[in-house]
Write a protein that holds these residues in place. Structure first.
Motif: not given
Length: 174
Positions: A77-87
């Motif tokens: 659902f796109g709730l894991y940040g916009k990139d690997q760093r945010e994830a």
């Protein structure tokens, strides 16, 4: 038929965050509620990875481990940040939440007692002798006294002549 199925006990437990995420994303799901009796029979437990619930099904894809379920849905659902760093930062926050959850679980499922409990119990029991009923206005303290006083060995001691006949103070005031 909803694509999601949650198989779990009739409690919030490890699934409530999952339910909240699904609800907030406008998703429906099916619940398969597992009773303690069913779980004790063992066949479901034997079929579960690590012998644990919850079990989560996304169509024909089955997951175990509640945080894996949350991460799966977070990615979906796109709730894991916009990139690997945010994830990675989301993982840090979730791991911190998990640390707190583990402390909570330890608190509610562990039957522990510290020496301070005996000290407080003694003082509260003395108050009850000096001012009978004084704890009635404090339901949590009353429940605490009742709970500790009901421990079998402590209950026997509190009812023993050694305890009952021992003066509270050396000056005779009671």
């Amino acid at each position: 038929m909803p694509p999601y199925t949650i198989v779990y006990f009739p409690v919030r437990g490890r699934c409530e965050a999952l339910r909240m995420l699904l609800a907030d994303q406008g998703q429906s799901w099916k619940e398969e509620v597992v009773t303690g009796e069913t779980w004790q029979q063992g066949s479901l437990k034997a079929s579960c990875l690590y012998g644990q619930l919850p079990k989560f099904q996304d169509g024909d894809f089955t997951l175990y481990q509640s945080n894996a379920m949350l991460r799966h849905l977070g990615r979906s659902f796109g709730l894991y940040g916009k990139d690997q760093r945010e994830a990675a930062l989301v993982d840090v926050v979730n791991d911190g939440v998990e640390d707190l959850r583990c402390k909570y679980v330890s608190l509610i499922y562990t039957n522990y007692i510290s020496f301070a409990d005996y000290n407080l119990l003694d003082l509260l029991l003395i108050h009850e002798v000096l001012a009978p009923g004084c704890l009635k206005a404090f339901p949590l303290l009353s429940a605490y006294v009742a709970r500790l006083s009901a421990r079998p060995k402590l209950k026997a001691f509190l009812a023993s002549p050694e305890h009952v006949n021992r003066p509270i103070n050396g000056n005779g005031k009671q």
